[in-house]
Scaffold this active site. Structure first.
Site, PDB file in Angstrom:
ATOM      1  N   LYS A 176       0.858  -1.191   0.000  1.00 12.98           N
ATOM      2  CA  LYS A 176       0.000   0.000   0.000  1.00 12.98           C
ATOM      3  C   LYS A 176       0.886   1.230   0.000  1.00 12.98           C
ATOM      4  CE  LYS A 176      -1.987   2.713   2.847  1.00 12.98           C
ATOM      5  NZ  LYS A 176      -1.793   4.010   2.150  1.00 12.98           N
ATOM      6  N   GLY A 229       6.115   4.245   9.449  1.00  8.11           N
ATOM      7  CA  GLY A 229       5.221   5.390   9.594  1.00  8.11           C
ATOM      8  C   GLY A 229       5.209   5.864  11.033  1.00  8.11           C
ATOM      9  N   SER A 230       4.091   6.429  11.440  1.00  5.32           N
ATOM     10  CA  SER A 230       4.022   7.046  12.765  1.00  5.32           C
ATOM     11  C   SER A 230       3.798   5.994  13.863  1.00  5.32           C
ATOM     12  CB  SER A 230       2.882   8.056  12.785  1.00  5.32           C
ATOM     13  OG  SER A 230       1.671   7.383  12.544  1.00  5.32           O
ATOM     14  N   GLY A 234       1.550   2.660  13.727  1.00 10.12           N
ATOM     15  CA  GLY A 234       2.297   1.422  13.992  1.00 10.12           C
ATOM     16  C   GLY A 234       1.606   0.590  15.060  1.00 10.12           C
ATOM     17  N   GLU A 381       8.066  14.911  17.878  1.00 11.50           N
ATOM     18  CA  GLU A 381       8.696  14.836  16.557  1.00 11.50           C
ATOM     19  C   GLU A 381       8.027  15.874  15.650  1.00 11.50           C
ATOM     20  OE1 GLU A 381       7.723  11.445  14.044  1.00 11.50           O
ATOM     21  OE2 GLU A 381       9.817  11.289  13.438  1.00 11.50           O
TER      22      GLU A 381
HETATM   23  P1  NAD Z   1       1.390   7.479   8.945  1.00  3.68           P
HETATM   24  O1  NAD Z   1       1.548   6.515  10.062  1.00  3.68           O
HETATM   25  O2  NAD Z   1       0.292   8.449   8.999  1.00  3.68           O
HETATM   26  O3  NAD Z   1       1.218   6.715   7.561  1.00  3.68           O
HETATM   27  C1  NAD Z   1       2.098   5.709   7.125  1.00  3.68           C
HETATM   28  C2  NAD Z   1       1.331   4.767   6.239  1.00  3.68           C
HETATM   29  O4  NAD Z   1       0.342   4.112   7.014  1.00  3.68           O
HETATM   30  C3  NAD Z   1       0.595   5.447   5.081  1.00  3.68           C
HETATM   31  O5  NAD Z   1       0.677   4.616   3.940  1.00  3.68           O
HETATM   32  C4  NAD Z   1      -0.835   5.509   5.589  1.00  3.68           C
HETATM   33  O6  NAD Z   1      -1.801   5.524   4.575  1.00  3.68           O
HETATM   34  C5  NAD Z   1      -0.915   4.216   6.368  1.00  3.68           C
HETATM   35  N1  NAD Z   1      -1.975   4.171   7.375  1.00  3.68           N
HETATM   36  C6  NAD Z   1      -2.571   5.210   8.018  1.00  3.68           C
HETATM   37  N2  NAD Z   1      -3.507   4.755   8.873  1.00  3.68           N
HETATM   38  C7  NAD Z   1      -3.492   3.406   8.785  1.00  3.68           C
HETATM   39  C8  NAD Z   1      -4.194   2.372   9.450  1.00  3.68           C
HETATM   40  N3  NAD Z   1      -5.134   2.625  10.369  1.00  3.68           N
HETATM   41  N4  NAD Z   1      -3.896   1.091   9.138  1.00  3.68           N
HETATM   42  C9  NAD Z   1      -2.937   0.808   8.241  1.00  3.68           C
HETATM   43  N5  NAD Z   1      -2.256   1.743   7.570  1.00  3.68           N
HETATM   44  C10 NAD Z   1      -2.510   3.037   7.839  1.00  3.68           C
HETATM   45  O7  NAD Z   1       2.811   8.179   8.829  1.00  3.68           O
HETATM   46  P2  NAD Z   1       3.250   9.300   7.793  1.00  3.68           P
HETATM   47  O8  NAD Z   1       2.635  10.581   8.221  1.00  3.68           O
HETATM   48  O9  NAD Z   1       3.013   8.813   6.413  1.00  3.68           O
HETATM   49  O10 NAD Z   1       4.834   9.324   8.048  1.00  3.68           O
HETATM   50  C11 NAD Z   1       5.391  10.093   9.056  1.00  3.68           C
HETATM   51  C12 NAD Z   1       5.821   9.223  10.203  1.00  3.68           C
HETATM   52  O11 NAD Z   1       6.526   8.090   9.752  1.00  3.68           O
HETATM   53  C13 NAD Z   1       6.798   9.946  11.114  1.00  3.68           C
HETATM   54  O12 NAD Z   1       6.490   9.670  12.454  1.00  3.68           O
HETATM   55  C14 NAD Z   1       8.150   9.331  10.758  1.00  3.68           C
HETATM   56  O13 NAD Z   1       9.116   9.398  11.751  1.00  3.68           O
HETATM   57  C15 NAD Z   1       7.771   7.938  10.410  1.00  3.68           C
HETATM   58  N6  NAD Z   1       8.770   7.363   9.514  1.00  3.68           N
HETATM   59  C16 NAD Z   1       9.610   6.397   9.987  1.00  3.68           C
HETATM   60  C17 NAD Z   1      10.590   5.858   9.170  1.00  3.68           C
HETATM   61  C18 NAD Z   1      11.526   4.790   9.669  1.00  3.68           C
HETATM   62  O14 NAD Z   1      12.128   4.110   8.859  1.00  3.68           O
HETATM   63  N7  NAD Z   1      11.665   4.586  10.956  1.00  3.68           N
HETATM   64  C19 NAD Z   1      10.697   6.292   7.860  1.00  3.68           C
HETATM   65  C20 NAD Z   1       9.805   7.270   7.396  1.00  3.68           C
HETATM   66  C21 NAD Z   1       8.835   7.787   8.247  1.00  3.68           C
END
Ligand code: NAD
Length: 477
Positions: A176, A229-230, A234, A381
């Site tokens: 996704k 992601g966040s 997570g 963050e």
């Molecule tokens: P996010 O968690 O909002 O989204 C990440 C992904 O999850 C997107 O594809 C989103 O559509 C999906 N998503 C959202 N809600 C969901 C749900 N309920 N179930 C399953 N999937 C869902 O994060 P973001 O705003 O896209 O990214 C920013 C965050 O990601 C920051 O906190 C950043 O530190 C973190 N990040 C971490 C790394 C790493 O490798 N550690 C790398 C990049 C970003």
């Protein structure tokens, strides 16, 4: 460059429309509409998961020898590199990052495909002595179906990082893509098709997190969830996976600290702030977002960071920019609200702290001095170009501040004293420590968090083991 107006999903070896219609993708540098992408819903997720399962059951992937799978993964990297300029332009237009950064990202994606492609025939089991009457050995089998949920900040890199080892190990994948930057990443599916992967091995679609993302995270037929992601998302992915007793790899957020001792080379530190915080306008999970500076050199460091921040040329990424727009107005406004709170709490705004333009999602490089560990800016963050500088007196105090975080993704030490550097590196609670240069390493170096920054490791040989399960076979002779 005029880019393709509409981009489809790739499911079961076919390019298809989304059951949810289309999603508009905007250019964050201008606020203008850029293209549309097919929008997948739960029905598309179901189709993709079925295709992946059929691919696993056909044994089409494991029938290909490991060395040949590795070559196919490497061929994906070559395919991408051959189109580097085109892919980088699309990435810049959808993400806001400068073109030179997009080229670095495309190179990085190709490097993951090369690195893991080269590891394909190194996944060896072992034999276990049970005496003369038995023969016992282990093998590594693929997990089966792997779900990848990708964030918007480094889309093609993040996917290559997880997909390359997953394919090399023989898994079928359902991906996704992020809503804000779903275009560039589609080149990965094209590369997989060009490399000859069988239908169902790579399925890729864009969908909303709460819909397609949630359906994938909770899918009972997934064998591994790979999420970046966040923290909040997570936790919801891991909770859904736990209900199916499915393992996860979680790469989450960070609030990483550099500890700068009084003998540090300030010029070198400033170059590192430039790359570790102003790269992609600070939208990096492993950004150097806190700098803890010995009081003896604190004022000099503040002056030098301010000068660097004010020198940065902020412009649309497609032009000759040092720093481009943030990836959306929403992200920019979120950063702005954290900055406002820091000002209200008494942090000293040294430079930046405002948005130069309202049609693009730009935000000025920002420095806060005299931040105290109680302030929100020391913990939240920002995911933007905002640095919190905190003075300290003793090494112990620096370590206590560095570790006073729910996160533990990376950390750094700047000093000429190797023993002091090593003591600090041993004590910072984070998965990766940089001494005198932030971001040392590459595809071959393990990456992942302590504490709420997640669990599991991506990159390096450790990462391959995420994508296999051990089977033991015992034989009575
Ligand atoms: P996010 O968690 O909002 O989204 C990440 C992904 O999850 C997107 O594809 C989103 O559509 C999906 N998503 C959202 N809600 C969901 C749900 N309920 N179930 C399953 N999937 C869902 O994060 P973001 O705003 O896209 O990214 C920013 C965050 O990601 C920051 O906190 C950043 O530190 C973190 N990040 C971490 C790394 C790493 O490798 N550690 C790398 C990049 C970003």
């Amino acid at each position: 460059m005029a880019i393709q107006g509409y981009w489809q999903s790739y499911i079961n070896g076919e390019w298809v429309d989304g059951a949810g219609g289309r999603l508009a993708v905007d250019n964050p540098s201008t606020g203008e509409h850029l293209a549309d992408v097919a929008l997948a819903d739960a029905a598309d997720v179901e189709k993709a998961m079925r295709a992946a399962r059929a691919c696993v059951e056909s044994r089409a992937l494991t029938a290909i020898t490991p060395v040949e799978r590795g070559r196919m993964v490497r061929a994906m990297g070559d395919w991408i590199l051959a189109r580097k300029d085109e892919i980088a332009e699309v990435l810049t237009l959808e993400s806001g990052k400068p073109l030179f950064e997009s080229k670095i990202e495309v190179d990085g994606a190709a490097r993951f495909l090369e690195y893991f492609g080269n590891q394909a025939d190194t996944l060896e089991g072992k034999s276990i002595p049970l005496g003369d009457d038995y023969y016992d050995f282990t093998t590594y089998e693929p997990m089966g179906t792997v779900v990848h949920i990708i964030p918007w900040n480094f889309p093609i890199d993040t996917l290559a990082r997880g997909l390359a080892p997953a394919l090399v190990a023989g898994n079928a994948n359902v991906i996704k893509t992020p809503e804000l930057t779903p275009l560039t990443i589609i080149y990965i599916a094209r590369a997989a098709e060009a490399a000859g992967f069988p239908p169902g091995a790579v399925n890729l679609m864009c969908g909303y997190g709460h819909e397609a993302g949630a359906a994938l995270a909770a899918h009972p037929d997934a064998n591994l969830q790979v999420f970046t992601g966040s923290v909040a998302t997570g936790i919801s992915v891991a909770t859904a996976a736990a209900k199916n007793v499915v393992p996860c790899v979680l790469e989450l957020g960070g609030k990483s600290a550099a500890v700068v001792y009084d003998d540090a080379d300030i010029e070198n530190l400033i170059e590192n702030v430039r790359w570790a915080l102003f790269f992609h306008a600070g939208q990096i999970c492993s950004a150097m977002s806190r700098v803890l500076v010995h009081e003896k050199i604190y004022d000099d460091v503040i002056d030098a960071v301010r000068a660097k921040a004010e020198q940065m040329k902020i412009a649309p990424g497609i032009e000759d920019a040092d720093m481009g727009a943030m990836t959306s107005l929403g992200q920019r406004d979120r950063a702005a609200s954290i900055v406002e709170k820091a000002v209200a709490e008494g942090a000293q705004l040294v430079t930046g702290g405002s948005a130069p333009d309202n049609s693009g999602a730009f935000y000025k490089p920002t420095l806060f001095a005299n931040v105290t560990p109680e302030m929100d800016i020391a913990h939240t963050e920002v995911f933007g170009p905002v640095l919190a500088a905190i003075p300290f007196k003793t090494d112990a105090e620096a370590l206590a501040i560095a570790n006073d975080s729910q996160y533990g993704l990376v950390g750094g030490v700047f000093t000429k004293d190797l023993s002091r550097a090593m003591r600090t590196a041993q004590s910072i609670q984070a998965g990766q420590i940089f001494v005198n240069e932030w971001f040392i390493g590459g595809a071959q170096v393990p990456f992942g968090g302590y504490k709420k920054s997640g669990y599991g490791r991506e990159k390096g040989r450790d990462a391959l083991l995420n994508y296999v399960q051990t089977k033991n076979i015992g034989i009575k002779i």
